[in-house]
Scaffold this active site. Structure first.
Site, PDB file in Angstrom:
ATOM      1  N   LYS A   1      -7.215  -2.704  -0.785  1.00  0.00           N
ATOM      2  CA  LYS A   1      -6.559  -3.899  -0.238  1.00  0.00           C
ATOM      3  C   LYS A   1      -7.529  -4.583   0.731  1.00  0.00           C
ATOM      4  O   LYS A   1      -7.996  -3.972   1.697  1.00  0.00           O
ATOM      5  CB  LYS A   1      -5.279  -3.469   0.470  1.00  0.00           C
TER       6      LYS A   1
HETATM    7  C1  E4P Z   1       1.922  -6.453   2.199  1.00  0.00           C
HETATM    8  O1  E4P Z   1       1.355  -5.729   1.418  1.00  0.00           O
HETATM    9  C2  E4P Z   1       2.225  -6.116   3.586  1.00  0.00           C
HETATM   10  O2  E4P Z   1       2.078  -4.739   3.754  1.00  0.00           O
HETATM   11  C3  E4P Z   1       3.642  -6.415   3.985  1.00  0.00           C
HETATM   12  O3  E4P Z   1       4.425  -6.885   2.918  1.00  0.00           O
HETATM   13  C4  E4P Z   1       3.744  -7.228   5.222  1.00  0.00           C
HETATM   14  O4  E4P Z   1       5.099  -7.389   5.517  1.00  0.00           O
HETATM   15  P1  E4P Z   1       5.635  -7.794   6.975  1.00  0.00           P
HETATM   16  O5  E4P Z   1       5.460  -9.252   7.140  1.00  0.00           O
HETATM   17  O6  E4P Z   1       7.075  -7.395   6.929  1.00  0.00           O
HETATM   18  O7  E4P Z   1       4.825  -6.996   7.958  1.00  0.00           O
END
Ligand code: E4P
Length: 218
Positions: free
Chosen positions: A87
């Protein structure tokens, strides 16, 4: 549509996996910290543990912001398990790294995406997944779901292979709307997945069926 669970909590990953409908897991440094996973080796071990719970893509995020650092970290992460997806943040150095990983057969998830322009860049670099953050867009008064629709349309126009992975999902309705818009994947808190089960007519209908069966059969 693929269902990913957005957590580093092993119990929640197990619960989601036991439902039989889980296709993958996404994590991020905040989610890892929330579970108290600290230190390089513990973090790497935790990713392996997640991979051993479920057979699907598991996104593990780099913390470097320069090309060489992202590349070095990504290669270590990809080496951990065949299901690891590296990622990478949507920054210039990240896009360069995505191109490198793509050229070397390593899956990537381009994260922190908030615009269609960013989505085009990631797709051109060969990202496997693209993560637009719906909830965080909504928080700023813009429309996260509209962004999903826009990206899906652009990717279809050009036949980009990058999968739209709707992230920062805050509720069950986000999941349904993403399905309508044609998102390839949703990554959600377990609570939003479980919310899809809920309907009062299911509960009352089941209660009636069981009660009628009991009356008739003693
Ligand atoms: C995406 O992969 C992130 O880990 C996640 O969806 C972020 O979500 P949040 O805005 O609830 O922190």
């Amino acid at each position: 549509m693929k269902f990913f669970v957005d957590t580093a909590n092993l119990a929640q990953i197990r619960e989601a996996n036991d439902l039989g409908i889980l296709d993958g897991v996404t994590t991020n440094p905040s989610l890892m910290a929330k579970e108290g996973i600290v230190g390089q080796q513990n973090i790497l071990d935790h990713y392996v543990e997640i991979c051993n719970i479920m057979d699907g893509d598991v996104s593990a995020e780099v913390i470097s912001t320069d090309f060489e650092g992202i590349k070095r970290e990504g290669l270590i992460l990809a080496d951990l398990h065949k299901n690891i997806v590296v990622k990478v943040p949507m920054i210039k150095e990240g896009v360069k790294a995505i191109k490198f990983f793509s050229d070397n057969g390593i899956k990537t998830n381009c994260t922190l995406v908030f615009s269609a322009g960013q989505a085009i860049l990631a797709a051109k670099a060969g990202a496997t997944y693209l993560s637009p953050f719906i909830g965080r867009v909504d928080d700023t008064g813009w429309d996260g779901l509209q962004l999903i629709g826009q990206i899906v349309e652009i990717y279809r126009n050009y036949g980009f292979q990058t999968e739209v992975l709707a992230a920062s999902i805050r509720n069950s309705n986000h999941i349904i709307k993403c399905a309508e818009l044609g998102a390839d994947v949703v990554t959600c808190p377990l609570s939003s997945i479980l919310g899809l089960f809920k309907h009062p007519l299911t509960d009352s209908g089941l209660e009636q069926f069981l009660s009628d069966h009991k009356k008739a059969n003693g």
